[in-house]
Design an enzyme around this catalytic site. Structure first.
Site, PDB file in Angstrom:
ATOM      1  N   SER A   1     -17.877  65.761 -20.490  1.00 26.80           N
ATOM      2  CA  SER A   1     -18.954  65.470 -19.547  1.00 26.80           C
ATOM      3  C   SER A   1     -18.412  65.687 -18.156  1.00 26.80           C
ATOM      4  CB  SER A   1     -19.465  64.045 -19.766  1.00 26.80           C
ATOM      5  OG  SER A   1     -18.409  63.115 -19.734  1.00 26.80           O
ATOM      6  N   GLU A   2     -18.489  64.772 -17.282  1.00 28.11           N
ATOM      7  CA  GLU A   2     -17.919  64.964 -15.972  1.00 28.11           C
ATOM      8  C   GLU A   2     -17.247  63.683 -15.552  1.00 28.11           C
ATOM      9  OE1 GLU A   2     -18.216  68.008 -14.369  1.00 28.11           O
ATOM     10  OE2 GLU A   2     -19.199  68.626 -16.195  1.00 28.11           O
TER      11      GLU A   2
ATOM     12  N   ILE B   1     -20.099  60.658 -14.395  1.00 30.80           N
ATOM     13  CA  ILE B   1     -18.816  60.166 -14.882  1.00 30.80           C
ATOM     14  C   ILE B   1     -18.872  60.151 -16.406  1.00 30.80           C
ATOM     15  CG2 ILE B   1     -18.197  58.841 -12.829  1.00 30.80           C
ATOM     16  CD1 ILE B   1     -19.226  56.331 -14.134  1.00 30.80           C
ATOM     17  N   ASP B   2     -17.708  60.119 -17.017  1.00 31.54           N
ATOM     18  CA  ASP B   2     -17.622  60.198 -18.470  1.00 31.54           C
ATOM     19  C   ASP B   2     -18.295  59.021 -19.163  1.00 31.54           C
ATOM     20  OD1 ASP B   2     -16.142  62.573 -18.561  1.00 31.54           O
ATOM     21  OD2 ASP B   2     -14.264  61.492 -18.252  1.00 31.54           O
ATOM     22  N   LYS B   3     -18.642  59.256 -20.403  1.00 32.38           N
ATOM     23  CA  LYS B   3     -19.260  58.212 -21.232  1.00 32.38           C
ATOM     24  C   LYS B   3     -18.440  56.932 -21.217  1.00 32.38           C
ATOM     25  CE  LYS B   3     -20.059  57.120 -26.111  1.00 32.38           C
ATOM     26  NZ  LYS B   3     -19.959  57.607 -27.512  1.00 32.38           N
TER      27      LYS B   3
END
Length: 360
Positions: free
Chosen positions: A14-15, A167-169
């Protein structure tokens, strides 16, 4: 051709903090295309696009052009470019078009701030930010759609509004959401020009002797493991340039609590950068942090670390602060969030362990 594996990879990667509109990317995706009529008289491209897309304000188109997302015949142009007959005008974005309708879902949100232009949300760990392969429902975007379901100006399926960065999970912390196209454009440019303030707290493996330091290294996909990002030398021209400043907050011998300040926002930036200097994030399964990397693994110590993994069952990373200029008022906004309970519990366990060990 985008394969199912590529879609899964994009969902998994993801990011960490990559922003949605305006990020410097290695690939852009076409969202709108116009073939100019042969007899078209010269007209500014911002005016031309606004005429073709009535839902887009001219100011928004101008700012998108300034960020490099408007092209004529395959080349980036400014908003003052004069469209000519037979020109091919395209508007690009850093992600493919989303083909699935976003469904509003009643998912609790921790809203730190909200006004007519934007929202600041404190995201819990475990919540996927944006729909993707395998996660088309149950995401933060679905929750935002429900929260704003009575706002006639907010269309969750319009890429011109919504998340400005991600932001990531399994990372917790602050995110800003744009409720209007103008807000998204203004906020996106702040991320693009690196004028936002972002600080993370992370617990990493190992003792860091330096009080502070800076990591400079390009970030790209690991050729040996496509589910990871890795760091390449800046002169290699591989990956995207990235800079992370880190500061030691508290040392526990085997692990260290650090503050990370981002100059750039790359995929898994903190996770990859800290690993590159030998300090993998605690319990970061993707990067090997879910193994005992420091300390003699005696039975007692092994059980203690396992209990810590269970206390914080994800990478120990929290987006603690976020600062930006309000897109309409011009006022400087700054938000901070406390460490979530799982990270507080984790840090307390290590603090007590070190204290008790020193007392014996």
């Amino acid at each position: 051709m985008i394969t199912e594996d590529d879609q899964l990879l994009d969902s998994e990667l993801s990011e960490e903090d990559d922003w949605v509109d305006g990020e410097e990317t290695t690939q852009l995706y076409e969202h709108f295309r116009f073939q100019v009529d042969r007899g078209q008289s010269p007209i500014r491209v911002d005016k031309y696009i606004t005429d073709k897309l009535p839902g887009f304000s001219r100011n928004r188109v101008q700012m998108a052009a300034d960020a490099g997302f408007v092209m004529a015949n395959g080349k980036v142009v400014k908003s003052s470019y004069k469209v000519k007959g037979n020109d091919l005008i395209t508007i690009m974005m850093d992600r493919p078009k989303y083909d699935h309708e976003i469904i509003a879902e009643d998912i609790p949100l921790d809203i730190v701030y909200e006004d007519a232009d934007l929202m600041v949300i404190n995201k819990p760990a475990g919540l996927v930010v944006h729909p993707g392969y395998g996660n088309y429902t149950g995401t933060l975007v679905n929750a935002i759609a429900y929260h704003l379901k009575d706002d006639p100006k907010y269309d969750p399926n319009d890429p011109g509004v919504g998340l400005v960065h991600r932001i990531d999970k399994d990372t917790s912390g602050l995110l800003v959401v744009a409720k209007t196209p103008d807000a998204k454009t203004h906020l996106g440019l702040q991320f693009f020009h690196k004028t936002t303030q972002r600080e993370y707290n992370a617990l990493v493996w190992g003792s860091i002797d330096e009080k502070e330091g800076t990591i400079v290294g390009n970030i790209g996909r690991n050729p040996k493991d496509r589910m990871q990002m890795t760091v390449f030398p800046p002169e290699s021209e591989i990956g995207k340039p990235a800079i992370t400043h880190y500061y030691t907050l508290e040392s526990f011998g085997y692990v260290t609590l650090v503050k990370c300040v981002l100059e750039t926002g790359r995929t898994h930036q903190i996770r990859a950068h800290m690993k590159s200097i030998g300090h993998v994030l605690f319990n970061d399964e993707r990067y090997g942090g879910n193994e005992i990397l420091k300390g003699v693994p005696s039975g007692t110590y092994r059980q203690f670390v396992q209990n810590c993994f269970e206390a914080c069952p994800r990478q120990a990373l929290h987006a603690k602060t976020l600062g930006f200029v309000h897109p309409r008022t011009g006022k400087q906004m700054f938000f901070t969030s406390e460490l979530p309970e799982d990270m507080q519990n984790l840090i307390s366990r290590w603090r007590n362990y070190v204290t008790n060990k020193a007392g014996n």
